[in-house]
Write a protein that holds these residues in place. Structure first.
Motif, mmCIF file in Angstrom:
data_model
loop_
_atom_site.group_PDB
_atom_site.id
_atom_site.type_symbol
_atom_site.label_atom_id
_atom_site.label_comp_id
_atom_site.label_asym_id
_atom_site.label_seq_id
_atom_site.Cartn_x
_atom_site.Cartn_y
_atom_site.Cartn_z
ATOM 1 N N ARG A 156 -14.563 -2.530 50.383
ATOM 2 C CA ARG A 156 -14.858 -3.828 49.789
ATOM 3 C C ARG A 156 -16.309 -3.822 49.325
ATOM 4 N NH1 ARG A 156 -10.057 -6.100 48.725
ATOM 5 N NH2 ARG A 156 -8.772 -6.472 50.564
ATOM 6 N N PRO A 157 -16.606 -4.166 48.090
ATOM 7 C CA PRO A 157 -17.992 -4.085 47.572
ATOM 8 C C PRO A 157 -18.993 -4.868 48.393
ATOM 9 C CG PRO A 157 -16.446 -4.416 45.785
ATOM 10 C CD PRO A 157 -15.653 -4.521 47.050
ATOM 11 N N GLU A 158 -18.550 -6.017 49.003
ATOM 12 C CA GLU A 158 -19.524 -6.838 49.721
ATOM 13 C C GLU A 158 -19.747 -6.345 51.157
ATOM 14 O OE1 GLU A 158 -16.539 -7.628 48.904
ATOM 15 O OE2 GLU A 158 -15.520 -8.648 50.548
ATOM 16 N N ARG A 159 -18.956 -5.348 51.593
ATOM 17 C CA ARG A 159 -19.144 -4.803 52.943
ATOM 18 C C ARG A 159 -20.075 -3.594 52.944
ATOM 19 N NH1 ARG A 159 -14.593 -6.704 56.153
ATOM 20 N NH2 ARG A 159 -14.661 -8.915 55.648
ATOM 21 N N LEU A 160 -20.563 -3.235 51.750
ATOM 22 C CA LEU A 160 -21.450 -2.074 51.646
ATOM 23 C C LEU A 160 -22.902 -2.557 51.661
ATOM 24 C CD1 LEU A 160 -19.556 -0.165 48.814
ATOM 25 C CD2 LEU A 160 -19.286 0.057 51.289
ATOM 26 N N GLU A 161 -23.749 -1.713 52.188
ATOM 27 C CA GLU A 161 -25.168 -2.074 52.198
ATOM 28 C C GLU A 161 -25.921 -1.132 51.295
ATOM 29 O OE1 GLU A 161 -26.935 -2.821 56.013
ATOM 30 O OE2 GLU A 161 -24.971 -3.461 56.802
ATOM 31 N N ILE A 162 -26.973 -1.662 50.688
ATOM 32 C CA ILE A 162 -27.749 -0.859 49.755
ATOM 33 C C ILE A 162 -29.235 -1.089 50.019
ATOM 34 C CG2 ILE A 162 -27.650 -2.653 47.955
ATOM 35 C CD1 ILE A 162 -27.404 -0.321 45.911
ATOM 36 N N GLY A 214 -24.965 -14.242 38.857
ATOM 37 C CA GLY A 214 -25.484 -15.514 39.344
ATOM 38 C C GLY A 214 -25.671 -15.445 40.833
ATOM 39 N N ALA A 215 -24.691 -15.962 41.596
ATOM 40 C CA ALA A 215 -24.791 -15.947 43.052
ATOM 41 C C ALA A 215 -24.719 -14.528 43.596
ATOM 42 C CB ALA A 215 -23.668 -16.795 43.652
ATOM 43 N N MET A 216 -24.059 -13.659 42.866
ATOM 44 C CA MET A 216 -23.846 -12.279 43.314
ATOM 45 C C MET A 216 -24.382 -11.310 42.268
ATOM 46 S SD MET A 216 -22.269 -12.348 46.162
ATOM 47 C CE MET A 216 -21.557 -13.641 47.168
ATOM 48 N N ILE A 217 -24.686 -10.112 42.728
ATOM 49 C CA ILE A 217 -25.053 -9.049 41.792
ATOM 50 C C ILE A 217 -24.188 -7.837 42.114
ATOM 51 C CG2 ILE A 217 -26.903 -7.558 40.944
ATOM 52 C CD1 ILE A 217 -28.891 -9.695 41.933
ATOM 53 N N ASP A 218 -23.541 -7.283 41.092
ATOM 54 C CA ASP A 218 -22.751 -6.060 41.246
ATOM 55 C C ASP A 218 -23.613 -4.874 40.862
ATOM 56 O OD1 ASP A 218 -20.518 -7.335 42.034
ATOM 57 O OD2 ASP A 218 -19.316 -6.902 40.250
ATOM 58 N N ILE A 219 -23.632 -3.868 41.740
ATOM 59 C CA ILE A 219 -24.411 -2.662 41.447
ATOM 60 C C ILE A 219 -23.464 -1.462 41.510
ATOM 61 C CG2 ILE A 219 -26.369 -1.224 42.151
ATOM 62 C CD1 ILE A 219 -27.236 -3.914 43.695
ATOM 63 N N HIS A 220 -23.365 -0.758 40.394
ATOM 64 C CA HIS A 220 -22.526 0.441 40.360
ATOM 65 C C HIS A 220 -23.400 1.646 40.660
ATOM 66 C CE1 HIS A 220 -19.105 -1.579 38.100
ATOM 67 N NE2 HIS A 220 -20.048 -2.502 38.174
ATOM 68 N N VAL A 221 -23.021 2.377 41.723
ATOM 69 C CA VAL A 221 -23.859 3.489 42.190
ATOM 70 C C VAL A 221 -23.063 4.788 42.122
ATOM 71 C CG1 VAL A 221 -25.202 4.408 44.129
ATOM 72 C CG2 VAL A 221 -25.047 1.928 43.790
ATOM 73 N N ARG A 222 -23.658 5.810 41.496
ATOM 74 C CA ARG A 222 -23.013 7.125 41.468
ATOM 75 C C ARG A 222 -23.487 7.944 42.665
ATOM 76 N NH1 ARG A 222 -19.406 9.393 38.794
ATOM 77 N NH2 ARG A 222 -19.524 7.837 37.137
ATOM 78 N N LEU A 223 -22.492 8.391 43.471
ATOM 79 C CA LEU A 223 -22.834 9.165 44.662
ATOM 80 C C LEU A 223 -22.761 10.656 44.373
ATOM 81 C CD1 LEU A 223 -20.778 7.151 47.304
ATOM 82 C CD2 LEU A 223 -23.193 6.882 46.716
ATOM 83 N N SER A 224 -21.825 11.047 43.504
ATOM 84 C CA SER A 224 -21.664 12.445 43.109
ATOM 85 C C SER A 224 -21.013 12.417 41.732
ATOM 86 C CB SER A 224 -20.759 13.176 44.108
ATOM 87 O OG SER A 224 -19.404 12.916 43.790
ATOM 88 N N PRO A 225 -20.957 13.542 41.022
ATOM 89 C CA PRO A 225 -20.359 13.518 39.679
ATOM 90 C C PRO A 225 -18.956 12.905 39.658
ATOM 91 C CG PRO A 225 -21.460 15.603 40.034
ATOM 92 C CD PRO A 225 -21.542 14.847 41.346
ATOM 93 N N ALA A 226 -18.193 12.968 40.751
ATOM 94 C CA ALA A 226 -16.832 12.450 40.749
ATOM 95 C C ALA A 226 -16.700 11.122 41.496
ATOM 96 C CB ALA A 226 -15.879 13.481 41.365
ATOM 97 N N ASP A 227 -17.747 10.652 42.159
ATOM 98 C CA ASP A 227 -17.622 9.471 43.011
ATOM 99 C C ASP A 227 -18.583 8.364 42.591
ATOM 100 O OD1 ASP A 227 -15.727 10.707 44.852
ATOM 101 O OD2 ASP A 227 -17.430 11.977 45.432
ATOM 102 N N ILE A 272 -24.087 -7.521 46.237
ATOM 103 C CA ILE A 272 -25.072 -8.113 47.143
ATOM 104 C C ILE A 272 -25.284 -9.566 46.762
ATOM 105 C CG2 ILE A 272 -26.257 -5.948 47.689
ATOM 106 C CD1 ILE A 272 -28.381 -6.710 45.629
ATOM 107 N N ALA A 273 -25.643 -10.365 47.777
ATOM 108 C CA ALA A 273 -25.952 -11.771 47.515
ATOM 109 C C ALA A 273 -27.297 -11.840 46.818
ATOM 110 C CB ALA A 273 -25.984 -12.543 48.829
ATOM 111 N N ASN A 274 -27.399 -12.779 45.879
ATOM 112 C CA ASN A 274 -28.631 -12.909 45.102
ATOM 113 C C ASN A 274 -29.619 -13.789 45.861
ATOM 114 O OD1 ASN A 274 -30.527 -12.931 43.126
ATOM 115 N ND2 ASN A 274 -29.341 -14.190 41.695
ATOM 116 N N ARG A 275 -30.301 -13.183 46.876
ATOM 117 C CA ARG A 275 -31.250 -13.952 47.692
ATOM 118 C C ARG A 275 -32.645 -13.828 47.116
ATOM 119 N NH1 ARG A 275 -28.522 -11.813 52.093
ATOM 120 N NH2 ARG A 275 -27.033 -13.294 52.978
#
Lengths: 350, 290
Positions: free
Chosen positions: A273-279, A302-315, A321-324
């Motif tokens: 779940r995207p909101e269960r991940l920490e960055i 707005g209230a939320m920010i989506d961050i797409h993160v590449r972990l490896s070339p295939a992942d 995250i909440a927009n605090r």
């Protein structure tokens, strides 16, 4: 109101199975929502309950009585249609009175019940109008009043809110739900809108390709999805494809080694779940998994920010995250660390 | 200050210029002949010389209504037209309904099949019916061959032959008028009536019929007018003793060259047709407006 039992319902069109062996029980006064993408068989199921479609096999029972073979006009089911389907040549009051006339309710009783029902949907004084003189939201309420006036054993709602604009939809959602609870209406609603489903239902049924995938409360579906389809359909998930090498040990296609909860060896997807991940900018301590990555895309909601993160070339992962104020907001191209507990992910074997 | 009237675009000379050709054509081709014919109908006819004499008399109209030969023709025409219209409506509605509601990919073929009879001229079609209805025609030959009847049925040159013939011509008009309107009625409205407890017959009476009324009116009026003015079918299938108005008018103009009387009958036919259509229209609209 009555209990509705759907037993082993099947609908075939030639070789195509629109509905395969669906069994459900809707308790007296319960609000059940059939949720699924278009073509999943939810509307066909509802129409079989209403009597518009004859099932290929199975039974529909209303208050214990088998109504499978009864035509719609002999079932006591109130239906609200997606298009509202108001009688355009009749006034609001005549629309609401239609079902009572069919039941040969005496005139004084009928007028009283029409008044009562219109008051219930806050349309007092609109009885003399024609449907085309009303707004979309008002028409929707007339459709609801018309279905409720007959004191149905079950209320059937076929995507009743899809023709309303977003703001009105939120209000009507609450309105219908309150009315349903106050009157103790046994209700089945069909929708493809999961937010609508989550806010209104006592219990949800997720369907796909003609079958029931999972039945449960909002929490059940969200926290313990039965399969990958439910995990992707209810709420949002990002999936990492790979293999379970041993229970608790997941290797992604990109070669990352992750700690996961359970799973049996073989090809699988790890759902997160995207909101269960920490960055964070620095490595995260105290989590089962912590991986470095690069921010590829940021969408500001707005209230939320989506961050797409590449972990490896295939992942690639999505972190929400909440927009605090003063919170961590990385830019595209920045190096970050993403972490989560093993229990936050769920493994679905392919 | 000058007064400037701000006209929306396209409402000035351009629009008038575009409307003019059709308007002028209708004025010349419809109203001019009607006007001339009406003037003729007030003239006198001298049978001995077969000439028209300028006059201002209603004698031709009086003659029509006092001669049972002509009033009978009018009565027959009205009777046949009403019957044809009612049968077309009863037979056409189910067909139109199926065509409007079908999901079949052969729907367009169904529509073409309905319109196909109109591709054949009325006289050609009537000739076809003559072959079917004749004493040694298809119907009689089949029935006698099967031993159902021993001597041929009298169909040809009867009122029934004419009625069947006109129905065949008019049915497509009725079906297409109804189909286009039924297609515009949301199927869910019918289902709503069912779910509220209305059996099919009640649903039809309370929902489908009132909503289809514009199409019913259009189809009925079209069919009725076409039947009132039918020429080839009554002439060819009705035989020499069967009289409907259009052949009678034709006869006055061409055989007797009695233009004043022909003009008068033509006007009577037109007035009766218009009058009955208007009355039916008012009656139906009043009943549905309650």
């Amino acid at each position: 109101m009555a209990q509705l039992d759907i037993q082993n319902l099947v609908k075939r069109y030639g070789d195509f199975h629109a509905v395969r062996d669906v069994s459900l029980t809707v308790a007296d006064g319960e609000f059940l929502v059939l949720l699924g993408p278009s073509g999943c068989g939810k509307t066909t199921t509802l129409r079989m309950v209403a009597g518009f479609i004859e099932p290929s096999a199975g039974h529909v029972k209303l208050g214990g009585a088998d109504v499978t073979l009864l035509p719609p006009w002999k079932r006591n089911a109130g239906m609200v249609f997606q298009s509202y389907a108001l009688f355009p040549h009749l006034t609001v009051a005549q629309n609401v009175a239609f079902g009572l006339e069919m039941r040969k309710v005496p005139r004084p009783d009928m007028n009283r019940r029409v008044e009562e029902t219109l008051a219930l949907v806050r349309l007092e004084g609109y009885g003399g109008r024609l449907p085309r003189q009303l707004s979309g939201g008002q028409q929707q309420r007339v459709a609801l009043a018309r279905a409720l006036a007959i004191h149905p054993d079950v209320l059937l709602l076929d995507e009743p809110l899809s023709n309303l604009d977003a703001k009105l939809r939120q209000e009507v959602r609450v309105e219908i739900r309150e009315l349903q609870q106050r009157m103790g209406l046994t209700t089945v609603m069909v929708t493809h809108d999961q937010e609508e489903a989550l806010t209104m239902a006592d219990r949800l049924v997720v369907m796909n390709e003609g079958s029931v995938r999972q039945v449960g409360s909002q929490r059940d579906l969200y926290e313990r999805p039965a399969d990958k389809f439910v995990a992707g359909f209810v709420g949002r998930s990002t999936f990492l494809d790979g293999t379970v090498e041993a229970p608790g040990c997941f290797r992604t296609e990109g070669g990352l080694s992750l700690v996961c909860a359970g799973g049996t060896a073989g090809k699988a997807s790890l759902s997160l779940r995207p909101e269960r991940l920490e960055i964070a900018a620095a490595p995260l301590a105290g989590l089962d998994n912590c991986l470095p990555g690069t921010v590829e895309f940021v969408s500001y909601l707005g209230a939320m920010i989506d961050i797409h993160v590449r972990l490896s070339p295939a992942d690639r992962l999505v972190v929400q995250i909440a927009n605090r104020e003063g919170g961590f907001t990385p830019d595209v191209g920045q190096s970050v660390h993403v972490g989560w507990r093993a229990s936050a992910g769920q493994v679905f074997n392919a | 200050m000058s007064l400037v009237v701000d006209k929306p675009r396209g409402q000035g000379w351009t629009a008038s210029a575009l409307l003019a050709p059709a308007t002028i054509f209708i004025a010349i081709s419809l109203f001019a002949p009607l006007g001339i014919l009406f003037r003729y109908s007030l003239n006198e006819f001298v049978p001995s010389t077969k000439t028209m004499v300028e006059a201002l008399t209603v004698a031709n109209y009086v003659k029509f209504f006092t001669d049972p030969y002509y009033t009978a023709a009018l009565a027959t025409t009205i009777k046949v037209s009403l019957l044809v219209t009612v049968v077309c409506l009863i037979v056409g509605f189910p067909l139109a309904y199926v065509m409007a509601r079908t999901q079949s990919r052969f729907k367009h073929l169904l529509i073409i099949a309905t319109v196909l009879p109109l591709f054949v001229g009325n006289s050609v079609r009537a000739a076809g019916w003559m072959v079917v209805f004749g004493n040694k025609g298809f119907v009689n030959a089949s029935l006698m061959g099967l031993g159902v009847i021993s001597k041929p049925l009298e169909i040809m040159f009867t009122e029934n032959a004419v009625i069947i013939g006109i129905i065949a011509v008019n049915l497509p008009f009725m079906v297409l008028s109804l189909q286009s309107v039924i297609e515009g009625i949301d199927r869910a409205v019918e289902e709503a009536a069912f779910s509220l407890g209305a059996p099919p017959a009640t649903m039809f009476r309370r929902v489908l019929w009132p909503l289809a009324l514009p199409g019913i009116l259009a189809g009925t009026i079209l069919t009725f007018i076409l039947a009132m003015n039918a020429y080839a079918t009554p002439f060819l299938l009705g035989g020499p003793t069967f009289k409907m108005m259009a052949p009678v008018i034709y006869n006055e103009f061409t055989q007797k060259t009695n233009w004043p009387f022909g003009g008068a009958i033509a006007f009577i036919l037109m007035s009766v047709t218009l009058g009955l259509t208007l009355i039916a229209n008012l009656l139906i609209q009043r009943r549905s407006a309650r």
